[in-house]
Design an enzyme around this catalytic site. Structure first.
Site, short mmCIF file in Angstrom:
data_model
loop_
_atom_site.label_atom_id
_atom_site.label_comp_id
_atom_site.label_asym_id
_atom_site.label_seq_id
_atom_site.Cartn_x
_atom_site.Cartn_y
_atom_site.Cartn_z
N LYS A 174 0.82 -1.22 0.00
CA LYS A 174 0.00 0.00 0.00
C LYS A 174 0.85 1.27 0.00
O LYS A 174 0.32 2.36 -0.14
CB LYS A 174 -0.92 0.02 1.22
CG LYS A 174 -2.03 -1.02 1.20
CD LYS A 174 -2.93 -0.80 2.41
CE LYS A 174 -4.06 -1.74 2.48
NZ LYS A 174 -4.86 -1.53 3.71
N LYS A 215 2.18 2.70 2.41
CA LYS A 215 1.91 3.61 3.52
C LYS A 215 2.40 2.99 4.82
O LYS A 215 2.37 1.78 5.00
CB LYS A 215 0.43 3.99 3.61
CG LYS A 215 -0.57 2.88 3.86
CD LYS A 215 -2.00 3.48 3.85
CE LYS A 215 -3.09 2.48 4.17
NZ LYS A 215 -4.45 3.04 4.12
N1 C2G Z 1 -13.69 4.30 5.60
C1 C2G Z 1 -14.93 4.95 5.62
N2 C2G Z 1 -14.98 6.28 5.84
C2 C2G Z 1 -13.84 6.99 6.05
C3 C2G Z 1 -12.60 6.34 6.05
C4 C2G Z 1 -12.54 4.99 5.82
O1 C2G Z 1 -15.98 4.31 5.44
N3 C2G Z 1 -13.95 8.33 6.26
C5 C2G Z 1 -13.66 2.85 5.35
C6 C2G Z 1 -12.86 2.50 4.09
O2 C2G Z 1 -13.66 2.66 2.92
C7 C2G Z 1 -12.51 1.04 4.36
C8 C2G Z 1 -12.36 0.99 5.89
O3 C2G Z 1 -13.00 2.18 6.39
O4 C2G Z 1 -13.59 0.20 3.96
C9 C2G Z 1 -10.91 0.96 6.33
O5 C2G Z 1 -10.26 2.08 5.76
P1 C2G Z 1 -8.66 2.02 5.58
O6 C2G Z 1 -8.03 1.61 6.85
O7 C2G Z 1 -8.25 3.28 4.91
O8 C2G Z 1 -8.53 0.78 4.58
P2 C2G Z 1 -7.81 0.78 3.15
O9 C2G Z 1 -6.47 1.41 3.24
O10 C2G Z 1 -8.81 1.28 2.19
O11 C2G Z 1 -7.53 -0.80 2.96
O12 C2G Z 1 -7.72 -5.04 0.88
C10 C2G Z 1 -8.47 -3.87 1.22
C11 C2G Z 1 -7.60 -2.88 1.92
O13 C2G Z 1 -6.97 -3.47 3.05
C12 C2G Z 1 -8.41 -1.67 2.36
#
Ligand code: C2G
Length: 131
Positions: free
Chosen positions: A45, A47
């Site tokens: 990712k 990050k």
């Molecule tokens: N999310 C949300 N609203 C936000 C921020 C995040 O609904 N304001 C949701 C994202 O869409 C995701 C979940 O919270 O479904 C987790 O977000 P992240 O930790 O940013 O996950 P991400 O980096 O998108 O990783 O294989 C899939 C990946 O691991 C997803």
């Protein structure tokens, strides 16, 4: 028992994450979270999370909507995971709209939920550096 699964990094756990987990859990009786490992975050990712995997796992275990946590170590594990954990529903925020529709081939309902606006881990980090 209807089993739901979702994946993410969940770093600096915030109300957008919690609202996603709440809505995901409400779609079934048991919610599994595939939590991105530190290595998956940095290698795949690009990050680096503020909290380590263990710290992020500890935080998520404190969330009432989460029943089980498994490590997410690669993009491709989802197909195997939904089989192994007998999942009925796969949920992600709609920033991933369409990206995981292939899981329907496994007989899994794929649902993308609206993201919570105005909050993100990136935003938190940026605003903290401006204090
Ligand atoms: N999310 C949300 N609203 C936000 C921020 C995040 O609904 N304001 C949701 C994202 O869409 C995701 C979940 O919270 O479904 C987790 O977000 P992240 O930790 O940013 O996950 P991400 O980096 O998108 O990783 O294989 C899939 C990946 O691991 C997803």
């Amino acid at each position: 028992m209807k089993r739901v699964i979702t994946y993410g990094t969940f770093d600096l756990l915030h109300y957008g994450h919690i609202y996603l987990l709440k809505r995901a859990r409400e779609l079934g009786d048991h919610l599994i979270v595939g939590l991105s490992t530190d290595e998956f975050n940095s290698v795949e990712k690009g990050k680096k999370s503020y909290f380590t995997y263990e710290e992020r796992r500890e935080l998520l275990m404190g969330v009432r909507y989460v029943d089980q946590i498994i490590p997410e170590t690669c993009w491709k594990q989802k197909r195997e995971d939904v089989r192994r954990y007998h999942c009925d529903v796969f949920v992600m925020g709609d920033d991933w709209q369409g990206k995981f529709d292939y899981l329907k081939d496994e007989g899994v309902e794929v649902i993308y939920l609206p993201r919570t606006p105005e909050i993100s881990t990136t935003m938190i980090k940026e605003e903290l550096t401006e204090l």
